[in-house]
Design an enzyme around this catalytic site. Structure first.
Site, short mmCIF file in Angstrom:
data_model
loop_
_atom_site.label_atom_id
_atom_site.label_comp_id
_atom_site.label_asym_id
_atom_site.label_seq_id
_atom_site.Cartn_x
_atom_site.Cartn_y
_atom_site.Cartn_z
CB ALA A 45 7.67 18.17 -14.59
CE LYS A 67 12.98 23.21 -19.09
NZ LYS A 67 13.71 22.41 -20.08
CG ASP A 161 20.27 15.30 -23.51
OD1 ASP A 161 20.56 14.33 -23.63
OD2 ASP A 161 19.56 15.93 -22.71
#
Length: 659
Positions: A45, A67, A161
């Site tokens: 993604a 990531k 978050d």
């Protein structure tokens, strides 16, 4: 196939490989061996701040999620430093409900994280597929999320978050929370470069919008919003703009689930209201308390309620495409507050809300009205823009001065000059002098909102402790007393003691009551009890020599005297306390010293008859021998040998001369 969850902290989505995420050859990282270890297989993604790849750890032969932060973030030294610190902090969390961080580094100038690859969708995808969860399912997910947050809070990591995109739902085991700490790094770089406050507004607690302060209760608020969403199928104030939504978080209580679904019981309403209370002090103090509260509600509800689900339509993603997240759940900078609507302004100028006028006007009058309207709009827009600039924009942030290593008085003076509120906490330090700042939250040099409260930790100097009185205590008791006092037992010597029982402290190297630094070792002397002493053989020793030998051992001489025909006077004849007997210091040793043979005086026997004289001598222990003169017819004693008055040893033979 393993998948990871959403990456909205990084500004994008984690898509499942089965969702058809692009893995085209245009991506230069595909096939790259990162850090001589991680082979990038495909792209999972891409979001606003990071791209997530499926990679293979060739050293440990396992799949991982890689990531990679976007190149423009590498230009911010503050982001890079914060990214590394937050990644290290997140790696400290070890819990089955937290996605593990394995490694970090830099590839092509871009920071990257290596994380666990989890098999399962994220909570957002599941919500879209189901519309809403059953009460039991929603409460269970909330409880598992809070359990993961409890582990993070225990090591000092606040997520900041929490949202469905950052919660993964594996095929087995509890839900998994990911992206710990990255929200803070992203927010810091956003504030320092654009002056905006980055955050997922839908789940953002009011204190972040008003003061920028965070603590464990910040995450609890977000869980409360998620619980509401899982129960009714959408977030509170859905459809509002980000600014309107942030305003609602600050000024309005979160609507309770039963407002939309009347069958939802009050216990669930109270739970949501507690977790998502506007005032942090009205929320549970930590994730552990919140988890216990959820568990109590879950256990108290009947099965027919737990199994019910709100009748919400499902939002299915097209087959083969990546599911997109509704705008309210995305990470967005807060915009400026809404300016007064043109409709309201026109109405104030005499124009009706429908656009008609209250009376017929000439063209010149209409021009004047339009000019006046334009001026009002410009003034209103300028005022709103200025308000935004000073409350949320770059004008609302100041750079925190250096804190650590400076005197508290100097730092306080700087904070007062900047108009910043601050709170002091004192802590002991072995390295930082008393009155000097050890650390601050936020760190010195960081941009902070002007309404933030800076928390300073000021050194109280070395933690000094009073040495306890240990004499007479048992060894274990003394060690415990030292530990309780913040000290430690040092060298331990053992010695004999006539006054202190075995196993008790005889003395301590550092006097009781002395003030010493914490952790100081105190040397101890512990009693071995009374010293065993062997009695020496005294036979044949002179009396004085025997006494000296006994007293040199710490024993007490206890002599007695007796006549002896065989042992010279002054020499030990015998000892009542036998040689080799075990005694202790001060115990008596009995022995007999010779006075030599016993002496008697020969009496005057002249004129006495022989028989009487013999009796007198025998009574004195003397033997007799008779010598007769002229036949000794009269048996009268004429003399003795030894002569009368002579001292002789007892048993001596005295010769009697008779006539």
């Amino acid at each position: 196939m393993p998948v990871t969850g959403s990456d909205n902290t990084a500004g994008g989505d984690h898509a499942s490989p089965r969702s058809g995420a692009a893995t085209g050859p245009s991506d230069p990282l595909i096939g790259l061996l990162v850090d001589d270890r991680y082979r990038i297989r495909s792209r999972l993604a891409r979001g606003g701040m990071a791209t997530v790849y499926v990679a293979h750890d060739e050293r440990l032969d396992r799949p991982v999620a890689l990531k990679v932060m976007h190149p423009h973030l590498a230009e911010s030294a503050g982001f890079v430093a914060r990214f590394r610190r937050e990644a290290r902090a997140a790696a400290r969390i070890v819990h089955p409900g937290v996605v593990s961080v394995f490694d970090q580094g830099v590839v092509h100038g871009q920071g990257f994280l290596v994380m666990e690859l989890v098999d399962g969708p994220n909570l957002r995808t599941l919500l879209q597929a189901q519309g809403a969860f059953t009460v039991e399912q929603a409460l269970r997910y909330a409880e598992e999320i809070l359990d993961a947050l409890r582990a993070a809070h225990r090591v000092g990591v606040i997520h900041r978050d929490v949202k469905p995109e950052n919660v993964l739902v594996p095929t087995e085991g509890p839900v998994r929370v990911t992206d710990f700490g990255l929200a803070r790094a992203a927010s810091d770089v956003s504030m320092s470069t654009t002056g905006s406050m980055l955050g997922t507004v839908a789940y953002m607690p009011p204190e972040i919008a008003t003061t920028g302060r965070t603590d464990p209760r910040t995450d609890i608020y977000s869980v409360g919003i998620m619980l509401e969403e899982m129960l009714v199928g959408h977030i509170p104030w859905e459809g509002d703009s980000p600014m309107q939504m942030a305003y609602a978080h600050v000024n309005d209580d979160v609507p309770v689930p039963s407002d939309e679904q009347p069958w939802i019981p009050r216990e669930v309403d109270d739970l949501v209201a507690s977790l998502a209370a506007r005032d942090p002090d009205e929320r549970p103090a930590d994730a552990g308390q919140a988890q216990a509260l959820v568990a109590r509600v879950r256990s108290a509800l009947p099965p027919e309620i737990l199994s019910r689900r709100a009748p919400v339509s499902r939002l299915e993603a097209p087959e083969g495409d990546t599911a997109r997240i509704p705008a309210a759940g995305r990470t967005s900078p807060l915009p400026s507050p809404l300016t007064p609507t043109s409709q309201a302004v026109v109405h104030a100028s005499g124009v009706t809300p429908s656009g008609g006028t209250s009376s017929r006007r000439s063209p010149s009058s209409r021009v004047r009205t339009l000019v006046a309207l334009l001026v009002v709009l410009l003034l209103a827009g300028g005022a709103g823009g200025w308000w935004w600039w000073t409350q949320y924009g770059p004008g609302s942030y100041v750079e925190l001065p250096a804190t650590a290593g400076r005197s508290a008085a100097a730092v306080e003076s700087d904070l007062k000059a900047l108009g910043l509120d601050y709170a002091l906490t004192q802590a002991f330090s072995d390295d930082v002098e008393e009155g000097t700042v050890i650390s601050s939250e936020p760190d010195g040099g960081m941009p902070v909102h002007k309404d933030s409260e800076v928390r300073l930790t000021v050194s109280k100097g070395v933690d000094m402790r009073a040495v306890p009185d240990l004499v007479g205590r048992g060894e274990d008791e003394a060690r415990t007393a030292l530990t309780d006092a913040g000290l430690a037992a040092g060298a331990l010597d053992r010695e004999w003691s006539e006054t202190v029982p075995e196993g008790q402290v005889v003395s301590q190297a550092t006097k009781a009551g002395t003030s010493v630094p914490h952790g100081t070792e105190v040397d101890l002397v512990v009693s071995k009890g009374r010293e065993p002493l062997a009695v020496p053989d005294l036979t044949g020793l002179g009396g004085d020599e025997a006494r000296e030998k006994i007293e040199a051992l710490g024993l007490t001489a206890s002599p007695s005297e007796a006549y002896s025909d065989t042992v010279d006077a002054g020499v030990v004849i015998s000892q009542s306390t036998g040689a080799g007997t075990t005694l202790h210091r001060g115990d008596p040793v009995s022995y007999v010293v010779s006075k030599g043979p016993e002496m008697v005086t020969v009496p005057d026997l002249t004129g006495k008859q022989l028989e009487e004289a013999q009796q007198d001598l025998e009574a004195l222990g003397l033997s007799t021998d008779v010598r007769r003169l002229a036949g000794g017819w009269f048996n009268t004693v004429r003399s003795t040998d030894p002569a009368a008055g002579t001292a002789v040893p007892k048993g001596t033979t005295v010769t009697i001369t008779i006539v």
